[in-house]
Design a protein around this motif. Structure first.
Motif, PDB file in Angstrom:
ATOM      1  N   HIS A 218      17.000   0.915 -11.246  1.00  0.00           N
ATOM      2  CA  HIS A 218      16.019   0.253 -12.095  1.00  0.00           C
ATOM      3  C   HIS A 218      15.596  -1.090 -11.505  1.00  0.00           C
ATOM      4  O   HIS A 218      14.442  -1.478 -11.614  1.00  0.00           O
ATOM      5  CB  HIS A 218      16.558   0.069 -13.510  1.00  0.00           C
ATOM      6  CG  HIS A 218      16.679   1.349 -14.270  1.00  0.00           C
ATOM      7  ND1 HIS A 218      15.608   2.168 -14.511  1.00  0.00           N
ATOM      8  CD2 HIS A 218      17.746   1.956 -14.833  1.00  0.00           C
ATOM      9  CE1 HIS A 218      16.005   3.219 -15.191  1.00  0.00           C
ATOM     10  NE2 HIS A 218      17.305   3.127 -15.397  1.00  0.00           N
ATOM     11  N   LYS A 219      16.522  -1.781 -10.882  1.00  0.00           N
ATOM     12  CA  LYS A 219      16.174  -3.053 -10.253  1.00  0.00           C
ATOM     13  C   LYS A 219      15.266  -2.829  -9.055  1.00  0.00           C
ATOM     14  O   LYS A 219      14.372  -3.621  -8.797  1.00  0.00           O
ATOM     15  CB  LYS A 219      17.441  -3.794  -9.815  1.00  0.00           C
ATOM     16  CG  LYS A 219      18.247  -4.328 -10.972  1.00  0.00           C
ATOM     17  CD  LYS A 219      19.498  -5.015 -10.498  1.00  0.00           C
ATOM     18  CE  LYS A 219      20.352  -5.444 -11.672  1.00  0.00           C
ATOM     19  NZ  LYS A 219      21.606  -6.042 -11.261  1.00  0.00           N
TER      20      LYS A 219
ATOM     21  N   LYS B 208      26.331   4.715 -14.249  1.00  0.00           N
ATOM     22  CA  LYS B 208      25.750   3.534 -14.892  1.00  0.00           C
ATOM     23  C   LYS B 208      25.397   2.478 -13.843  1.00  0.00           C
ATOM     24  O   LYS B 208      24.322   1.878 -13.888  1.00  0.00           O
ATOM     25  CB  LYS B 208      26.735   2.969 -15.920  1.00  0.00           C
ATOM     26  CG  LYS B 208      26.170   1.874 -16.763  1.00  0.00           C
ATOM     27  CD  LYS B 208      27.136   1.488 -17.860  1.00  0.00           C
ATOM     28  CE  LYS B 208      26.532   0.367 -18.678  1.00  0.00           C
ATOM     29  NZ  LYS B 208      27.356  -0.005 -19.795  1.00  0.00           N
TER      30      LYS B 208
ATOM     31  N   SER C 153      21.538   1.291 -12.869  1.00  0.00           N
ATOM     32  CA  SER C 153      21.101  -0.106 -12.962  1.00  0.00           C
ATOM     33  C   SER C 153      20.567  -0.582 -11.615  1.00  0.00           C
ATOM     34  O   SER C 153      19.616  -1.356 -11.561  1.00  0.00           O
ATOM     35  CB  SER C 153      22.241  -0.998 -13.437  1.00  0.00           C
ATOM     36  OG  SER C 153      23.253  -1.082 -12.457  1.00  0.00           O
TER      37      SER C 153
END
Length: 124
Positions: A95-96, A88, A92
């Motif tokens: 994605h950033k 997770k 994240s």
């Protein structure tokens, strides 16, 4: 063939996999110590047995090592949860990074945009 093997090993995926396996095995040892040395005695306080791995059901000559199975389930749950948290966090982070930053248009693009605007104004 040696060159192909060198290219195969040099790819990041193989090295990442090797590092993951090494770290995973070390992490598994830590989780086993956590379960066997800390969680089992704590759970054992409530069950009346300090060492869960000693819980055995005997039916006839068959012995069912329920305590060892409970240790394995606890190990699995802890490792799975930590892997979930790691995936997770990595997702994240990716994605950033993937969000493209808006670029300022070059001089040529500005001139082309002005020409398009002038053409649109002349058509009206």
């Amino acid at each position: 063939m040696l060159k192909e093997f060198k290219n195969f090993i040099a790819r990041g995926n193989v090295i990442d996999l090797a590092v993951g396996i090494i770290v995973g095995s070390a992490f598994t040892a830590i989780v086993k110590a956590l379960v066997n040395d800390l969680l089992n005695p704590f759970i054992g306080l409530f069950l009346g047995k300090i060492n869960l791995s000693n819980i055995v059901w005997t039916i006839g000559d068959a012995q069912f090592k329920v305590g060892s199975f409970l240790n394995a389930v606890i190990n699995f749950l802890i490792i799975s949860f930590v892997v979930f948290l790691l995936v997770k966090a990595i997702n994240s982070f990716h994605h950033k990074q993937e969000q493209p930053q808006p670029e300022e248009p070059s001089k040529e693009e500005k001139y082309l945009a002005e020409i398009v605007q002038l053409l649109k104004n002349n058509e009206k």
